[in-house]
Scaffold this motif. Structure first.
Motif, PDB file in Angstrom:
ATOM      1  N   THR A  89     -86.742   4.251  26.815  1.00 26.77           N
ATOM      2  CA  THR A  89     -87.612   3.664  27.192  1.00 26.77           C
ATOM      3  C   THR A  89     -87.143   2.577  26.403  1.00 26.77           C
ATOM      4  OG1 THR A  89     -88.418   5.006  25.045  1.00 26.77           O
ATOM      5  CG2 THR A  89     -89.022   5.761  27.772  1.00 26.77           C
ATOM      6  N   ILE A  90     -86.990   2.433  25.911  1.00 28.66           N
ATOM      7  CA  ILE A  90     -86.525   1.356  24.997  1.00 28.66           C
ATOM      8  C   ILE A  90     -85.117   0.017  25.537  1.00 28.66           C
ATOM      9  CG2 ILE A  90     -86.253  -0.192  22.438  1.00 28.66           C
ATOM     10  CD1 ILE A  90     -87.517   2.516  21.492  1.00 28.66           C
ATOM     11  N   LEU A  91     -84.059   0.914  25.646  1.00 25.93           N
ATOM     12  CA  LEU A  91     -82.821   0.429  25.965  1.00 25.93           C
ATOM     13  C   LEU A  91     -82.873   0.669  27.468  1.00 25.93           C
ATOM     14  CD1 LEU A  91     -80.889  -0.648  23.800  1.00 25.93           C
ATOM     15  CD2 LEU A  91     -79.892   1.588  23.794  1.00 25.93           C
ATOM     16  N   THR A  92     -83.189  -0.008  28.115  1.00 24.49           N
ATOM     17  CA  THR A  92     -83.012   0.022  29.894  1.00 24.49           C
ATOM     18  C   THR A  92     -81.905   0.152  29.852  1.00 24.49           C
ATOM     19  OG1 THR A  92     -84.497  -1.863  29.993  1.00 24.49           O
ATOM     20  CG2 THR A  92     -85.151  -0.052  29.680  1.00 24.49           C
ATOM     21  N   GLY A  93     -81.497   0.472  31.198  1.00 23.95           N
ATOM     22  CA  GLY A  93     -80.627  -0.016  31.510  1.00 23.95           C
ATOM     23  C   GLY A  93     -78.735   0.594  30.898  1.00 23.95           C
ATOM     24  N   ALA A  94     -78.761   0.993  29.749  1.00 18.41           N
ATOM     25  CA  ALA A  94     -77.891   0.873  28.744  1.00 18.41           C
ATOM     26  C   ALA A  94     -76.821   3.039  28.836  1.00 18.41           C
ATOM     27  CB  ALA A  94     -77.842   0.676  27.239  1.00 18.41           C
ATOM     28  N   ASP A  95     -76.315   2.927  28.848  1.00 16.70           N
ATOM     29  CA  ASP A  95     -76.078   4.365  28.228  1.00 16.70           C
ATOM     30  C   ASP A  95     -74.924   4.175  27.049  1.00 16.70           C
ATOM     31  OD1 ASP A  95     -75.036   7.044  28.643  1.00 16.70           O
ATOM     32  OD2 ASP A  95     -73.134   6.438  30.454  1.00 16.70           O
ATOM     33  N   ILE A  96     -76.213   5.290  26.528  1.00 15.34           N
ATOM     34  CA  ILE A  96     -75.440   5.833  24.646  1.00 15.34           C
ATOM     35  C   ILE A  96     -74.403   6.393  24.766  1.00 15.34           C
ATOM     36  CG2 ILE A  96     -78.192   5.265  24.260  1.00 15.34           C
ATOM     37  CD1 ILE A  96     -78.292   7.995  23.729  1.00 15.34           C
ATOM     38  N   THR A  97     -73.582   6.855  25.675  1.00  8.86           N
ATOM     39  CA  THR A  97     -72.640   8.328  25.146  1.00  8.86           C
ATOM     40  C   THR A  97     -71.423   7.526  25.822  1.00  8.86           C
ATOM     41  OG1 THR A  97     -73.028   8.705  27.687  1.00  8.86           O
ATOM     42  CG2 THR A  97     -74.330   9.714  26.061  1.00  8.86           C
ATOM     43  N   GLU A 123     -77.429  13.339  22.929  1.00 11.95           N
ATOM     44  CA  GLU A 123     -77.016  14.064  24.312  1.00 11.95           C
ATOM     45  C   GLU A 123     -77.601  13.497  25.704  1.00 11.95           C
ATOM     46  OE1 GLU A 123     -73.098  14.639  25.971  1.00 11.95           O
ATOM     47  OE2 GLU A 123     -74.616  16.641  25.069  1.00 11.95           O
ATOM     48  N   GLN A 124     -78.974  13.478  25.485  1.00 11.48           N
ATOM     49  CA  GLN A 124     -79.400  13.402  26.784  1.00 11.48           C
ATOM     50  C   GLN A 124     -80.585  11.965  26.544  1.00 11.48           C
ATOM     51  OE1 GLN A 124     -78.780  14.992  29.497  1.00 11.48           O
ATOM     52  NE2 GLN A 124     -77.288  15.617  27.837  1.00 11.48           N
ATOM     53  N   GLY A 125     -80.004  10.845  24.842  1.00 11.90           N
ATOM     54  CA  GLY A 125     -81.135   9.901  24.741  1.00 11.90           C
ATOM     55  C   GLY A 125     -82.298  10.118  24.239  1.00 11.90           C
ATOM     56  N   GLU A 126     -82.653  11.381  23.504  1.00 12.51           N
ATOM     57  CA  GLU A 126     -83.782  11.578  23.264  1.00 12.51           C
ATOM     58  C   GLU A 126     -84.075  11.856  21.586  1.00 12.51           C
ATOM     59  OE1 GLU A 126     -81.869  15.519  22.463  1.00 12.51           O
ATOM     60  OE2 GLU A 126     -82.111  13.886  24.063  1.00 12.51           O
ATOM     61  N   ILE A 127     -84.883  10.538  21.213  1.00  9.78           N
ATOM     62  CA  ILE A 127     -85.185  10.635  20.228  1.00  9.78           C
ATOM     63  C   ILE A 127     -84.905  11.475  18.535  1.00  9.78           C
ATOM     64  CG2 ILE A 127     -86.301   8.864  17.535  1.00  9.78           C
ATOM     65  CD1 ILE A 127     -86.805   7.320  20.511  1.00  9.78           C
ATOM     66  N   ILE A 128     -84.212  11.910  18.096  1.00 15.04           N
ATOM     67  CA  ILE A 128     -84.506  12.690  17.111  1.00 15.04           C
ATOM     68  C   ILE A 128     -85.125  12.152  15.210  1.00 15.04           C
ATOM     69  CG2 ILE A 128     -83.547  14.715  15.916  1.00 15.04           C
ATOM     70  CD1 ILE A 128     -81.199  14.824  17.927  1.00 15.04           C
ATOM     71  N   TRP A 129     -84.601  10.983  15.168  1.00 14.80           N
ATOM     72  CA  TRP A 129     -85.346  10.754  13.774  1.00 14.80           C
ATOM     73  C   TRP A 129     -84.899   9.099  13.852  1.00 14.80           C
ATOM     74  CZ3 TRP A 129     -82.824   7.292  10.034  1.00 14.80           C
ATOM     75  CH2 TRP A 129     -83.811   7.297   8.762  1.00 14.80           C
ATOM     76  N   CYS A 130     -85.912   7.985  13.146  1.00 12.84           N
ATOM     77  CA  CYS A 130     -86.060   6.626  13.655  1.00 12.84           C
ATOM     78  C   CYS A 130     -86.395   6.070  11.976  1.00 12.84           C
ATOM     79  CB  CYS A 130     -86.618   6.147  14.757  1.00 12.84           C
ATOM     80  SG  CYS A 130     -88.716   6.374  14.303  1.00 12.84           S
ATOM     81  N   ASN A 131     -86.420   5.356  10.896  1.00 17.49           N
ATOM     82  CA  ASN A 131     -86.508   5.346  10.063  1.00 17.49           C
ATOM     83  C   ASN A 131     -87.324   4.456  10.154  1.00 17.49           C
ATOM     84  OD1 ASN A 131     -85.458   2.830  11.001  1.00 17.49           O
ATOM     85  ND2 ASN A 131     -84.160   1.982   9.191  1.00 17.49           N
ATOM     86  N   GLU A 132     -88.542   3.903   9.137  1.00 16.40           N
ATOM     87  CA  GLU A 132     -90.324   3.433   8.966  1.00 16.40           C
ATOM     88  C   GLU A 132     -89.765   2.030   9.774  1.00 16.40           C
ATOM     89  OE1 GLU A 132     -91.612   3.057   5.117  1.00 16.40           O
ATOM     90  OE2 GLU A 132     -91.420   5.901   4.589  1.00 16.40           O
ATOM     91  N   LEU A 133     -88.649   0.605   9.539  1.00 13.88           N
ATOM     92  CA  LEU A 133     -88.913  -0.090  10.278  1.00 13.88           C
ATOM     93  C   LEU A 133     -88.258   0.265  10.903  1.00 13.88           C
ATOM     94  CD1 LEU A 133     -88.875  -3.261   9.285  1.00 13.88           C
ATOM     95  CD2 LEU A 133     -85.791  -3.269   8.751  1.00 13.88           C
ATOM     96  N   ALA A 134     -87.630   1.014  11.963  1.00  9.25           N
ATOM     97  CA  ALA A 134     -87.642   0.926  13.554  1.00  9.25           C
ATOM     98  C   ALA A 134     -89.134   1.374  14.237  1.00  9.25           C
ATOM     99  CB  ALA A 134     -86.692   1.852  14.070  1.00  9.25           C
ATOM    100  N   GLN A 135     -90.040   2.173  13.760  1.00  7.20           N
ATOM    101  CA  GLN A 135     -91.676   2.601  13.943  1.00  7.20           C
ATOM    102  C   GLN A 135     -92.190   1.836  14.321  1.00  7.20           C
ATOM    103  OE1 GLN A 135     -92.257   5.811  14.343  1.00  7.20           O
ATOM    104  NE2 GLN A 135     -94.116   5.595  15.211  1.00  7.20           N
ATOM    105  N   SER A 136     -92.177   0.578  12.877  1.00  6.50           N
ATOM    106  CA  SER A 136     -93.028  -0.768  12.570  1.00  6.50           C
ATOM    107  C   SER A 136     -92.601  -1.850  13.625  1.00  6.50           C
ATOM    108  CB  SER A 136     -93.696  -1.372  11.022  1.00  6.50           C
ATOM    109  OG  SER A 136     -92.466  -1.481  10.834  1.00  6.50           O
ATOM    110  N   SER A 137     -91.649  -2.141  13.511  1.00  4.47           N
ATOM    111  CA  SER A 137     -90.728  -3.580  13.983  1.00  4.47           C
ATOM    112  C   SER A 137     -90.476  -3.390  15.736  1.00  4.47           C
ATOM    113  CB  SER A 137     -89.950  -3.554  13.285  1.00  4.47           C
ATOM    114  OG  SER A 137     -88.412  -3.327  13.190  1.00  4.47           O
ATOM    115  N   VAL A 138     -90.354  -2.193  15.778  1.00  5.93           N
ATOM    116  CA  VAL A 138     -89.138  -1.899  16.808  1.00  5.93           C
ATOM    117  C   VAL A 138     -90.617  -1.449  18.327  1.00  5.93           C
ATOM    118  CG1 VAL A 138     -88.380  -1.485  19.151  1.00  5.93           C
ATOM    119  CG2 VAL A 138     -87.344  -1.767  16.877  1.00  5.93           C
ATOM    120  N   LEU A 139     -91.386   0.169  17.879  1.00  2.20           N
ATOM    121  CA  LEU A 139     -92.022   0.258  18.403  1.00  2.20           C
ATOM    122  C   LEU A 139     -93.256   0.347  18.251  1.00  2.20           C
ATOM    123  CD1 LEU A 139     -90.754   4.174  17.848  1.00  2.20           C
ATOM    124  CD2 LEU A 139     -90.438   2.917  19.700  1.00  2.20           C
ATOM    125  N   GLU A 140     -93.958  -0.116  16.743  1.00  2.00           N
ATOM    126  CA  GLU A 140     -94.615  -0.858  16.844  1.00  2.00           C
ATOM    127  C   GLU A 140     -95.717   0.316  16.491  1.00  2.00           C
ATOM    128  OE1 GLU A 140     -96.658  -3.537  19.399  1.00  2.00           O
ATOM    129  OE2 GLU A 140     -95.071  -5.267  19.154  1.00  2.00           O
TER     130      GLU A 140
END
Length: 682
Positions: free
Chosen positions: A143-151, A115-132
């Motif tokens: 830190t990636i989705l700036t200016g948004a509110d996931i809630t 709920e606070q935006g902390e990353i709990i889990w991500c798949n390998e494609l997110a790890q490689s293509s987004v976070l590098e």
């Protein structure tokens, strides 16, 4: 659920088991900071023992610090252990094995967040293509989705994300959980798509039409070698400016050019406010006549054909506003640049003869003629209407002037005509509307804008409309006129009508009253032949004087009462000068004859040394009105257009509803500042 141990064995999962993203068991005692804590405590003990051999007091101090640090480390280690166990427990409980395996092989990057935006889990494609392959532990999705509110509810178009030079569109969905809510974020990469889209919009072609305004005047009284030099210099200047801007130039006629230019290059020309206007204006002939250029740009069009149509409309608008400027016509409307010089007077009367012949044919083929001007008609508007009405009657047609007596500014002239046989020819709009037939001709004088007509109902009811006006063309002008006789260089509408009636036929001759009404209109707009007066203005005045106009009788029409004169003197006395502009605000709202008084006060302020323009602000009909005058150095039309009004180079006005005098003064100051800032960049 079945989990796998580090030794490769499988067993049934217990409720308190913690597993990682691959399904392996994670020991609850895992703490990556324990070794660092041991090293820190060991260093402190070593320093304490070393102090024992040097100084006993130092030993006790170091011992106290070591004990305090050890206690703090123990506390922090327990907190870290608790946080890690909580995070791992949440990771283990968030997704089932089937869900993890499905999302692990999902063909798009996926993040599971708290709920606070902390990353709990991500798949390998997110790890490689987004976070590098960056570390995700303790990281926030923001830190990636700036200016948004996931809630909050995700927009239909998602969130646009730029991260590490790559572009994504992110979508957020809510996933229910037993303890804390979870949010799943999907990333769709569209780096290449956006690059192609940006390239598409940057390279969209636009059409630009250029016209040398005073080509004919430049050609007159010039030697062949001088004519060749001036024309060659104009063409070279235009060609150089277009080539440096990345455009393609084509000379279509002797004084016309067509340019095809991409949007990215056009944006640079617009941001620099069309420097080519100043470059062409710097070209002079031997007799000190300067060349001027008008530009029409068609922008944001669906195709080249529509862009060319936009460009023609923009060029017509630039010419209608006096030339020497650029007009940009886009999907959202017009933008204007330049227009710092007054219109160039044209000596030829060919156009006047053509319009007079066409207008005479329209009058002859109509059932009757209605002549109408703008609301709050002044002497120029009324004089032009009187001239057209009398000309139509001399042709044998029933003709009437549509005017509201209680709202006009020509009461004295109005009553004078009634006393001299014009009764029944001056009608209120409600009475004139009853006379409209299928073949009624409506002649509009001294305006070309529909929303300031004396009666829009009569305009809508008439099928044949003729416009005669000298004001610079404005957005929203009448575009369905059979004849649109528009000359922004003319001093007044009365001058234009005077020229027209001379070509209606030798037998058609206006009377003294009509001649005096026309002369009064010319004198009003030229400030007694001082401002915006050309050769043709004096020729028109000479014709009116020849057919009987009495200048003394005309001068009486400009007289005012003692109260009005005192009010005018008070306005002049309380004026303030700001950036060479005299500004006065009337304290009286809806005072008698305030419009005439304000206009006269604005004229008087121009007589003050150092004043280039004057502005009178006065209350009228629950709002505030502006009356602007200039000696020609300042284009008051542009300033008034910033307030929603208009006019021409040396005389303009505007009206704003629902504001007081202080607010009107602030808006006027802002418009003046904007005008001078724009011209300082040229």
């Amino acid at each position: 659920m079945v989990i796998r141990t580090k030794r490769g064995r499988s067993r049934q999962a217990r409720p308190d088991d913690i597993v990682d993203r691959r399904g392996y068991e994670v020991k609850k005692s895992t703490n990556p900071f324990r070794s660092l804590a041991y090293i820190a405590v060991g260093c402190c003990l070593a320093i304490t023992l070393a102090a024992l051999f040097f100084n006993l007091r130092l030993f006790y101090v170091c011992l106290g610090v070591t004990v305090a640090c050890a206690a703090l480390l123990i506390y922090l280690m327990r907190r870290i252990k608790k946080d890690i166990n909580s995070l791992l427990t949440k990771m283990g409980q968030a997704l089932t094995t089937v869900q993890r395996e499905t999302m692990q092989t999902f063909p798009i990057p996926v993040f599971v967040c708290g709920e606070q935006g902390e990353i709990i889990w991500c798949n390998e494609l997110a790890q490689s293509s987004v976070l590098e392959h960056e570390e995700t532990y303790g990281r926030s999705i923001y830190t990636i989705l700036t200016g948004a509110d996931i809630t909050r509810r995700c927009p239909e178009g998602g969130y646009e994300v730029d991260y590490k030079g790559r572009h994504f569109t992110a979508y957020v969905t809510h996933a229910s959980a037993e303890n804390d809510p979870l949010y799943i974020v999907y990333f769709f990469e569209n780096t290449e798509l956006k690059r192609y889209a940006r390239e598409y919009f940057e390279t969209r072609p636009s059409i630009m039409l250029l016209l040398v305004d005073n080509y004919e005047e430049l050609q007159q009284n010039m030697k062949d070698n001088e004519r060749t030099r001036v024309m060659g210099q104009i063409e070279y200047t235009i060609s150089k400016a277009v080539t440096e801007s990345g455009g393609l130039l084509l000379k279509t006629e002797r004084d016309r050019f067509t340019v095809i230019i991409e949007e990215r290059n056009l944006r640079g020309i617009i941001s620099s406010r069309f420097p080519i206007l100043e470059q062409v204006r710097a070209i002079e002939t031997e007799n000190k006549m300067v060349a001027t250029l008008s530009i029409g740009v068609g922008r944001d069009a669906a195709d080249l054909e529509e862009s060319e149509r936009y460009a023609r409309q923009a060029l017509d608008m630039a010419l209608g506003r006096g030339g020497d400027q650029a007009a940009v016509r886009g999907a959202s409307g017009y933008e204007f640049f330049g227009g710092v010089s007054s219109g160039t007077e044209k000596r030829t009367k060919v156009k006047t003869r053509i319009v007079a012949t066409a207008l005479a044919e329209l009058i002859s083929g109509s059932d009757n003629v209605l002549v109408m001007g703008h609301r709050a008609a002044d002497l120029d508007c009324f004089g032009a209407c009187v001239g057209v009405m009398r000309a139509a009657r001399l042709m044998g047609k029933e003709a009437y002037i549509v005017i509201r007596r209680d709202k006009c500014l020509v009461r004295q002239e109005y009553d004078k005509l009634l006393e001299n046989g014009f009764e029944g020819m001056l009608l209120e709009p409600e009475d004139a509307e009853l006379l409209v037939t299928r073949k009624t001709l409506l002649v509009i004088c001294d305006t070309h804008v529909r929303n300031i007509l004396e009666s829009t109902q009569i305009f809508d009811a008439c099928r044949s409309v003729v416009v005669i006006d000298h004001h610079r063309k404005m957005v929203g002008h009448i575009d369905n006129a059979v004849i649109f006789y528009h000359e922004p260089y003319a001093s007044s509408a009365s001058e234009m009508v005077t020229e027209l009636v001379q070509y209606f036929g030798d037998k058609l001759r206006l009377g003294r009253l009509e001649a005096e009404a026309l002369l009064a209109g010319i004198m009003l707009d030229t400030k007694n032949f001082v401002i915006k007066t050309g050769v043709r203005t004096f020729e028109a005045a000479a014709y009116l004087r020849r057919i009987g106009a009495d200048t003394v009788e005309v001068r009486k029409l400009f007289s005012s009462t003692m109260e009005a004169y005192q009010r005018k003197a008070m306005l002049v006395a309380h004026a303030k000068v700001y950036r060479g502009c005299a500004i006065a605000v009337s304290p009286d709202h809806d005072a008698p004859d305030i419009q005439v008084t304000a206009a006269q006060a604005a004229d008087e302020l121009l007589n003050i040394s150092g004043v280039q323009a004057s502005f009178l602000v006065f209350g009228l009909n629950g709002g505030m009105s502006f009356s602007a005058r200039s000696m020609g150095q300042v284009n008051v039309q542009i300033i008034m257009e910033k307030l929603g009004g208009g006019g021409h180079h040396t005389m303009a006005g505007a009206q704003l509803a629902g504001i007081d005098g202080d607010k009107a003064y602030e808006l006027l100051i802002a418009a003046i500042d904007s005008y001078f800032e724009e011209n300082s960049r040229k």
